[in-house]
Design a protein around this motif. Structure first.
Motif, PDB file in Angstrom:
ATOM      1  N   THR A  29       0.883  -1.291   0.169  1.00 20.08           N
ATOM      2  CA  THR A  29       0.119   0.016   0.171  1.00 20.08           C
ATOM      3  C   THR A  29       0.818   1.391   0.098  1.00 20.08           C
ATOM      4  O   THR A  29       0.585   2.198  -0.637  1.00 20.08           O
ATOM      5  N   LYS A  30       2.023   1.388   0.770  1.00 17.36           N
ATOM      6  CA  LYS A  30       3.005   2.286   0.732  1.00 17.36           C
ATOM      7  C   LYS A  30       3.430   2.545  -0.646  1.00 17.36           C
ATOM      8  O   LYS A  30       3.618   3.525  -1.134  1.00 17.36           O
ATOM      9  N   ILE A  31       3.951   1.558  -1.345  1.00 12.69           N
ATOM     10  CA  ILE A  31       4.673   1.376  -2.669  1.00 12.69           C
ATOM     11  C   ILE A  31       3.416   2.193  -3.523  1.00 12.69           C
ATOM     12  O   ILE A  31       3.721   2.988  -4.520  1.00 12.69           O
ATOM     13  N   ILE A  32       2.190   1.600  -3.568  1.00 11.62           N
ATOM     14  CA  ILE A  32       0.987   2.050  -4.486  1.00 11.62           C
ATOM     15  C   ILE A  32       0.913   3.618  -4.216  1.00 11.62           C
ATOM     16  O   ILE A  32       0.822   4.340  -5.221  1.00 11.62           O
ATOM     17  N   ASN A  33       0.923   3.872  -2.830  1.00 11.43           N
ATOM     18  CA  ASN A  33       0.695   5.437  -2.540  1.00 11.43           C
ATOM     19  C   ASN A  33       1.967   6.371  -3.292  1.00 11.43           C
ATOM     20  O   ASN A  33       1.803   7.281  -3.663  1.00 11.43           O
TER      21      ASN A  33
END
Length: 185
Positions: A108-112
């Motif tokens: 989720t951090k990477i997608i953000n």
């Protein structure tokens, strides 16, 4: 009549010269003249008067045609820019299916981070079980899938390519013929 024909017409009108326009277009004056004659024949109207050999004159119908050509070429250029954004992955929609591991692996951090880097790409996430995910990926309902490494051992390599995301081999799977296969990121 092509976009290049229309752009050639615009250039001749702006420069009021076949020879100067031909040089700028890297073509012979004769080829340019034939191109514009073909446009005039196609439309059935004379746009450029060459009675005076020293200076070309744009006819009234040529001026009307020029206004429309400006709009067409401008719209075409806008279209090219927008399509370029899609080709360069700067704009579009990305459908991602994932087994329930997104937060566990920091995805989720990477997608953000990705969303901040590419704000014009809309990401849609779907949580699915591995086999269901591969079925919707194969059907073209999603663009990419994130599955566990154990599931990649059963995939058909003729239909999918996989890339390791994490050390326990969390992988993204793409259809084999997908244009994203050539991208490193």
């Amino acid at each position: 009549m092509t976009i290049d024909d229309l752009k050639s017409f615009m250039l001749v009108c702006r420069l009021h010269s076949f020879s100067t326009a031909a040089v700028e277009l890297s073509m012979t004056q004769s080829a340019l003249s034939k191109r514009l004659q073909a446009i005039q024949q196609e439309v059935g109207s004379e746009f450029i008067s060459t009675e005076n050999r020293r200076q070309i004159l744009i006819t009234e119908s040529g001026k009307v045609f020029y206004r429309y050509v400006q709009r067409i070429v401008s719209s075409y250029d806008e279209l090219e820019q927008e399509l370029k954004a899609y080709r360069e992955l700067k704009k579009g929609n990305l459908q991602i299916g994932s087994v329930p591991v997104m937060s566990q692996y920091g995805l989720t951090k990477i997608i953000n981070i990705f969303e901040r880097s590419y704000p014009q790409i809309d990401i849609h996430l779907n949580e699915l079980e591995g086999n269901d995910l591969l079925m919707v990926l194969k059907a073209g309902e999603i663009d990419a899938g994130i599955i566990r490494d154990i599931q990649t051992k059963t995939i058909d390599n003729n239909h999918f390519n996989s890339y390791t995301l994490d050390r326990d081999e969390l992988k993204v799977v793409l259809p084999a013929n997908d244009s994203l296969n050539n991208k490193k990121e």
